[in-house]
Design an enzyme around this catalytic site. Sequence first.
Site: not given
Length: 461
Positions: A136-137, A160-163, A212, A234, A268
């Site tokens: 999500w960042n 499949k993205h962050a929820s 992630g 990553e 990150c």
Amino acid sequence: MPIATVNPANGETLKTYEAMGEEELERRLQLAEATFRTYRTTAFAERARLLNRAADLLDEDQPEIARVMTTEMGKPVKQARAEAAKCAKAMRWYADHAEELLADEEPAEADVKDSGASRALVRYRPMGPVLAVMPWNFPLWQVVRFAAPALMAGNVGLLKHASNVPQTALYLEDLFHRAGFPEGCFQTLLIGSGAVDDILRDERIKAATLTGSEPAGRAVASTASEMIKKTVLELGGSDPYVVMPSADVDRAARVAVTARVQNNGQSCIAAKRFIVHTDVYDRFAERFTEGMNALTVGDPLAEDTEVGPLASEQGRGDLEELVDDARRSGAQVLCGGERPDRPGWYYPPTVLAGVTREMRIHREEAFGPVATLYRAADLDEAVLIANDSPFGLSSNVWTRDGAEVDRFVRDLEAGGVYVNGMTASHPAFPFGGVKRSGYGRELSGHGIREFCNITTVWHGA
């Protein structure tokens, strides 16, 4: 975990979505496989035309999608607009360079002759549907830096993205659809993390990429290895930022503030561990702490906000635990360190000094605007501290001494070394890490070739 947009500035749930069922997932997998059979044969010029159109649309949509990103994960809206612009730039870069990057390669004539061939070449061919599990960042950038090269190589993508960023995820599918890409070239899967394993095991998925956490990376890598599928990972980063006596210390301190708090510190590749030679430590610490303390924390939709809320309540809690553990173990809090009394998931820019190896924050990634300061007696100790981390994503060094630069480039355990500047990704340069920061590379020619079948073509005499 619910699939919902929850505004981190106030905790308000804005939109919720139902996870896709098995029937819809099957339809999309079938569509991806069928689309790949024809899309893989399209010419580079056609793929470039479509990707350039997507970039144009993204530029037009910039104010709207920036606001969506900000309300979904809290980044200051000016940074959200910059992220959208960066994505459009990367799309155009790959549209311009993909054909050259994937051009056939001809071995040396002597080697061809020695092999007994009349002719030989190496060709890069697309692999098929690739599953992208994204965080999500940087909800646009993380996806585009995969999607742009993958689509130009002739692959198709399943996201499949962050929820917590479903609106951004759905926007991306719509963007590529509006640009004219064939249906099924890029699809968003509104699913929870528990569904990833089954999808990755599906024979129609040929490879996967994940950005992630370590646990998520381990899970995907484990299943992919069992299924013998290519992956690029990553993961986390705890990047060192080394300042030596010959550096412009005042400038290094100013840049250090931005390097630490970009994206509310949730990056990150944000500098997290500031390792300063003892001769300039006091001066750097004073300037850096002043800069961190002066940042404007507030509503991320306000134009003057420099630091907004963290993306989730859990994320703030995790960050607080790291700071509290360090404080109990003797670290000095030079600024920040206390949760503000206000709605939303805010945490102040914080600087910790006197950090030791026994503290959790020395080994774990602080995903928020918290910096740790270290004093190094000399270059050897600076390198030792910098490498004393399970992560190895990128690094920053500040020095005007050429011999010191050579030493840092040789000895730092990281996927990048940025000299007299802060780490930033660019489509022309490979991006990725070593150790627990993952493996493989994104961006540049290295990134576009990660999901290609590198094929030897040999012709007999």
